[in-house]
Design a protein around this motif. Sequence first.
Motif, PDB file in Angstrom:
ATOM      1  N   ASN A  76       0.830  -1.210   0.000  1.00 13.55           N
ATOM      2  CA  ASN A  76       0.000   0.000   0.000  1.00 13.55           C
ATOM      3  C   ASN A  76       0.865   1.261   0.000  1.00 13.55           C
ATOM      4  O   ASN A  76       0.420   2.326  -0.446  1.00 13.55           O
ATOM      5  N   VAL A  77       2.101   1.155   0.494  1.00 19.83           N
ATOM      6  CA  VAL A  77       3.007   2.300   0.454  1.00 19.83           C
ATOM      7  C   VAL A  77       3.325   2.665  -0.986  1.00 19.83           C
ATOM      8  O   VAL A  77       3.286   3.840  -1.377  1.00 19.83           O
ATOM      9  N   LEU A  78       3.633   1.658  -1.790  1.00 16.98           N
ATOM     10  CA  LEU A  78       3.919   1.896  -3.207  1.00 16.98           C
ATOM     11  C   LEU A  78       2.681   2.440  -3.919  1.00 16.98           C
ATOM     12  O   LEU A  78       2.755   3.422  -4.661  1.00 16.98           O
ATOM     13  N   ARG A  79       1.542   1.784  -3.693  1.00 18.51           N
ATOM     14  CA  ARG A  79       0.296   2.207  -4.350  1.00 18.51           C
ATOM     15  C   ARG A  79      -0.071   3.645  -4.000  1.00 18.51           C
ATOM     16  O   ARG A  79      -0.347   4.458  -4.888  1.00 18.51           O
ATOM     17  N   ASP A  80      -0.049   3.965  -2.721  1.00 22.00           N
ATOM     18  CA  ASP A  80      -0.443   5.315  -2.292  1.00 22.00           C
ATOM     19  C   ASP A  80       0.534   6.370  -2.795  1.00 22.00           C
ATOM     20  O   ASP A  80       0.136   7.500  -3.097  1.00 22.00           O
ATOM     21  N   SER A  81       1.806   6.012  -2.885  1.00 17.31           N
ATOM     22  CA  SER A  81       2.803   6.961  -3.401  1.00 17.31           C
ATOM     23  C   SER A  81       2.555   7.272  -4.867  1.00 17.31           C
ATOM     24  O   SER A  81       2.642   8.433  -5.292  1.00 17.31           O
ATOM     25  N   ILE A  82       2.226   6.241  -5.658  1.00 14.13           N
ATOM     26  CA  ILE A  82       1.923   6.439  -7.080  1.00 14.13           C
ATOM     27  C   ILE A  82       0.662   7.275  -7.236  1.00 14.13           C
ATOM     28  O   ILE A  82       0.600   8.208  -8.064  1.00 14.13           O
ATOM     29  N   ILE A  83      -0.362   6.973  -6.465  1.00 13.17           N
ATOM     30  CA  ILE A  83      -1.626   7.715  -6.543  1.00 13.17           C
ATOM     31  C   ILE A  83      -1.406   9.193  -6.231  1.00 13.17           C
ATOM     32  O   ILE A  83      -1.922  10.081  -6.925  1.00 13.17           O
ATOM     33  N   LYS A  84      -0.627   9.458  -5.193  1.00 10.91           N
ATOM     34  CA  LYS A  84      -0.396  10.847  -4.784  1.00 10.91           C
ATOM     35  C   LYS A  84       0.477  11.582  -5.783  1.00 10.91           C
ATOM     36  O   LYS A  84       0.167  12.724  -6.169  1.00 10.91           O
TER      37      LYS A  84
END
Length: 325
Positions: A82-90
């Motif tokens: 989720n760290v990777l996913r949220d970083s990409i989304i942001k």
Amino acid sequence: MTEFKSYQEYFTSTSKIFEFAFKKWRFLLGVFVVSAVLSGVFSGPKFIAPEFESQAVVYPANLGGYSGETRLEQMFQYLQSNVLRDSIIKKFNLYEEYNIDSTKPTSKNAIIKEYSNHIEYNSTKFESVEMLARSTDPEKSKAILDETIKLLDEIIRKTEREKYYEHVLINKRLLDEKKEQVDSLQSIITSMSKKYGILDYIVQTEMVTEGYLKFLLEGKKGKDFEEVNELYENLKKHGRYYHDINSRLNTFNTEYLGRLNHYEHSVKDYEKLLTHSYVIVEPEVPDKKVSPIRWLIVVMASISSVLFAFLLLLITGARKGSDVK
């Protein structure tokens, strides 16, 4: 009864249905043309934004073992972070691109769903990972994969460093414990050497005994004899203990060197910077859209419209009880 017979004849006579369709060919053609034009218009970029897909292939490397998982399985676990996913989304403001209102209570679930639909990870037969990213901006689709690969390496490196740091702490504690033991024995030996003059039990015992006997046989007394006699008594009383302590010190020194080697190795693992994802296929800016597939939309919409119109004509004619000729 008459109505039932009319329906039966109407739908069981295949030849009459085709004959009826032939009679209505102008109308059906018109429906086809109109639906083709409308679907072509409404599937255009003004109504449906085209999406472009970038591809990358990475190979997992330098990953530690966890519960028997393969390197490929471990990499997929990191990609689901989720760290990777949220970083990409942001970083790429995907809420705006996917037209999701971030203030709504269900926005998190919606963005995760859209993220999964637009960014995919697939395993290949060569134990590598295929990454796909779709976006309305071709350059963004490439940038998303570049950032994903970068973040993936950072996340894996951080996790690996945390694991190695635990090893550093454990080996440092063991090293310090052994150092305390070595220092303690060394302190005892130093103290005994200063107090009793014992430096090497084996060598001194042989030499002092020989000198002591010589003094006795010659009957000489004096300062030299007193010194030899004192050392002889010290060796007799404390020499064996000194020798045992010295043997233990040698053993502890060997163990200390072994633990020092383990500690230095763990520090080396902790400080090294490794690449965990070898890029086999670099992400590129796509020059061809992958969706929508316009011709497929036009064909499906046109055929569906014609079939629907023809079905309506059949039903309408059947209800009126008309005879298909």
